[in-house]
Design an enzyme around this catalytic site. Structure first.
Site, PDB file in Angstrom:
ATOM      1  N   ASP A 136       6.464   1.511   7.046  1.00  0.00           N
ATOM      2  CA  ASP A 136       5.104   1.019   6.778  1.00  0.00           C
ATOM      3  C   ASP A 136       4.444   1.846   5.690  1.00  0.00           C
ATOM      4  OD1 ASP A 136       2.737  -0.365   6.981  1.00  0.00           O
ATOM      5  OD2 ASP A 136       2.103   0.580   8.853  1.00  0.00           O
ATOM      6  N   GLU A 167       4.303  -5.915   4.416  1.00  0.00           N
ATOM      7  CA  GLU A 167       4.103  -5.332   5.743  1.00  0.00           C
ATOM      8  C   GLU A 167       5.364  -5.508   6.606  1.00  0.00           C
ATOM      9  OE1 GLU A 167       1.760  -3.510   6.939  1.00  0.00           O
ATOM     10  OE2 GLU A 167       0.350  -3.674   5.284  1.00  0.00           O
ATOM     11  N   ASP A 175      -0.538   4.241   0.861  1.00  0.00           N
ATOM     12  CA  ASP A 175      -1.067   5.170   1.861  1.00  0.00           C
ATOM     13  C   ASP A 175      -0.372   4.999   3.204  1.00  0.00           C
ATOM     14  OD1 ASP A 175      -2.486   2.630   1.920  1.00  0.00           O
ATOM     15  OD2 ASP A 175      -3.829   3.528   3.415  1.00  0.00           O
ATOM     16  N   HIS A 234       3.730   3.776  12.637  1.00  0.00           N
ATOM     17  CA  HIS A 234       2.633   4.617  13.133  1.00  0.00           C
ATOM     18  C   HIS A 234       3.079   5.558  14.251  1.00  0.00           C
ATOM     19  CE1 HIS A 234      -0.932   1.978  11.532  1.00  0.00           C
ATOM     20  NE2 HIS A 234       0.128   1.937  10.725  1.00  0.00           N
ATOM     21  N   HIS A 255       0.831  -1.203   0.000  1.00  0.00           N
ATOM     22  CA  HIS A 255       0.000   0.000   0.000  1.00  0.00           C
ATOM     23  C   HIS A 255       0.867   1.255   0.000  1.00  0.00           C
ATOM     24  CE1 HIS A 255       0.630   0.732   4.418  1.00  0.00           C
ATOM     25  NE2 HIS A 255       0.644  -0.575   4.479  1.00  0.00           N
ATOM     26  N   GLU A 305      -5.095   0.795   2.705  1.00  0.00           N
ATOM     27  CA  GLU A 305      -4.826  -0.269   3.669  1.00  0.00           C
ATOM     28  C   GLU A 305      -4.938   0.244   5.092  1.00  0.00           C
ATOM     29  OE1 GLU A 305      -2.879  -3.086   6.305  1.00  0.00           O
ATOM     30  OE2 GLU A 305      -2.308  -0.993   5.987  1.00  0.00           O
ATOM     31  N   GLU A 306      -4.529   1.496   5.304  1.00  0.00           N
ATOM     32  CA  GLU A 306      -4.562   2.064   6.646  1.00  0.00           C
ATOM     33  C   GLU A 306      -5.935   2.617   7.017  1.00  0.00           C
ATOM     34  OE1 GLU A 306      -2.242   1.494   8.490  1.00  0.00           O
ATOM     35  OE2 GLU A 306      -0.293   1.597   7.512  1.00  0.00           O
TER      36      GLU A 306
END
Length: 377
Positions: free
Chosen positions: A101, A164, A70, A350, A68, A135-136
């Site tokens: 990520d 991931e 995003d 994150h 992903h 995805e997030e």
């Protein structure tokens, strides 16, 4: 000193503020690189989400990279040591939102494929890329929609690496070869609101529910197995009452979640929960959200190829684990193929000051390339 191809691409991607579901041109950068390698590109836009499916070759097996573009929001920018969307190297660490990520993984995938095709232009089988910008977020219009589109026309991925951040201490020390399923229940138990001084004129749904909730929370749902821990029932949110101390509530709202192993299914969980609630003679409404089925790749050519590739780079085999939350691998696994996750160290994902070792991105590129060689050379 000139950046390596992997580092240069990772920096380019990180510099683009692609907060879910915005892609900010990341996919265009990847598509241009893949077109130059002879990939057929199919852009799939569903509602607010941009996805693309790329494929080189028409033969089986179909091996794909999935990921992903995003990222989660940066949060308070003033808490970052460097601007979150200005990739910066400090003491060998690449800083920036998405470094781990998972824009670092995306860069490693692209460069690994470029290097592999340069050496094996007539490789066996086919190579694919399934990339989303959702995805997030709510994961409604992203990978799941692409998978549904591919399956509807009979195009199924045989083997897939999801990029991931699977690693714990060093890149490649953990390969996720499965994930637990996830199901959420929003339970509303109905009572009769009234004054606490006159309980005989009311019916307290909190009191009515406690035995049933306790039974659900202490139930042994399964014992797990060689790859999965026992299923876990957890209550993240409860609410009742008006805020006043003299009012018996008319409703009691309980939200619960089960992360479950391959020993269970959504249907079994629903049946057992409703049977428990009915046994306690509750008046209730229950809404279910099915977040994903468990999946497991415990044998097969993909797992062998990935383990061998990691061992070749690190001189040690990875641990095979199914811990952590969910990933888009759960949607790809619906195709019936083999799915594993291999990516950078996840310690800073994150978080403020998200970062990844520059050297790890080079190792990850090598791992991806060696996997391709093991499968398609």
């Amino acid at each position: 000193m000139t950046d390596t191809p992997t580092l240069a691409l990772a920096k380019d991607l990180i510099s683009r503020q692609s907060v879910t579901p915005v892609d900010a041109g990341c996919q265009e950068v990847m598509i241009d690189r893949l077109k130059a390698l002879g990939f057929e590109i199919e852009v799939m836009v569903f509602e607010d989400t941009t996805n693309f499916w790329a494929r080189r070759g028409t033969q089986a097996p179909l091996f794909a990279f999935a990921g992903h573009t995003d990222v989660v929001p940066a949060g308070k920018v003033e808490l970052w040591d460097t601007p979150p969307f200005e990739p910066t190297i400090i003491d060998g660490m690449l800083h920036g939102r998405g470094a781990a990520d998972m824009k670092g993984s995306l860069a490693s995938m692209i460069v690994a494929v470029e290097q592999f095709i340069a050496e094996h232009p007539d490789h066996k089988g086919s190579i694919g890329f399934l990339i989303t910008s959702d995805e997030e977020g709510p994961f409604i219009n992203g990978t799941v929609r692409v998978v549904e589109t591919l399956m509807a026309r009979g195009e199924n991925i045989d083997m897939c690496i999801v990029g991931e951040p699977s690693s714990t201490d060093i890149v490649g020390d953990v390969v996720k070869n499965g994930r637990r399923g996830s199901i959420t229940g929003d339970l509303t138990v109905k009572g009769i609101q009234g004054h606490v001084a006159y309980p005989h004129l009311a019916s307290n749904p909190v009191h009515q529910s406690l035995m049933a909730i306790h039974e659900l929370a202490t139930t042994e749902w399964d014992k797990g197995n060689d790859y999965f821990p026992p299923t876990s029932f957890q209550i993240p949110n409860v609410h009742a009452g008006t805020g006043a101390s003299n009012v018996i509530p008319g409703e009691f709202n309980v939200q619960f979640n089960l992360r479950f192993s391959t020993e269970l299914t959504n249907e079994i969980i629903v049946d057992r929960v409703t049977a428990t609630l009915d046994k306690h003679e509750l008046d209730y409404d229950l809404k279910w959200t099915f977040n994903g089925d468990p999946f497991l790749t415990d044998t097969g050519a993909l797992l062998d190829a990935v383990v061998d590739a990691v061992d070749a780079v690190n001189n040690t085999k990875p641990a095979l684990l199914t811990t952590g939350g969910t990933s888009d691998g759960r949607f790809i696994a619906r195709m019936g193929g083999q799915v594993v996750e291999l990516g950078p160290v996840n310690a800073t994902i994150h978080k403020v000051n998200e970062c990844v070792k520059v050297a790890d991105l080079e190792k990850l590129t090598d791992m991806y390339q060696k996997t391709l060689e093991n499968l398609l050379a």
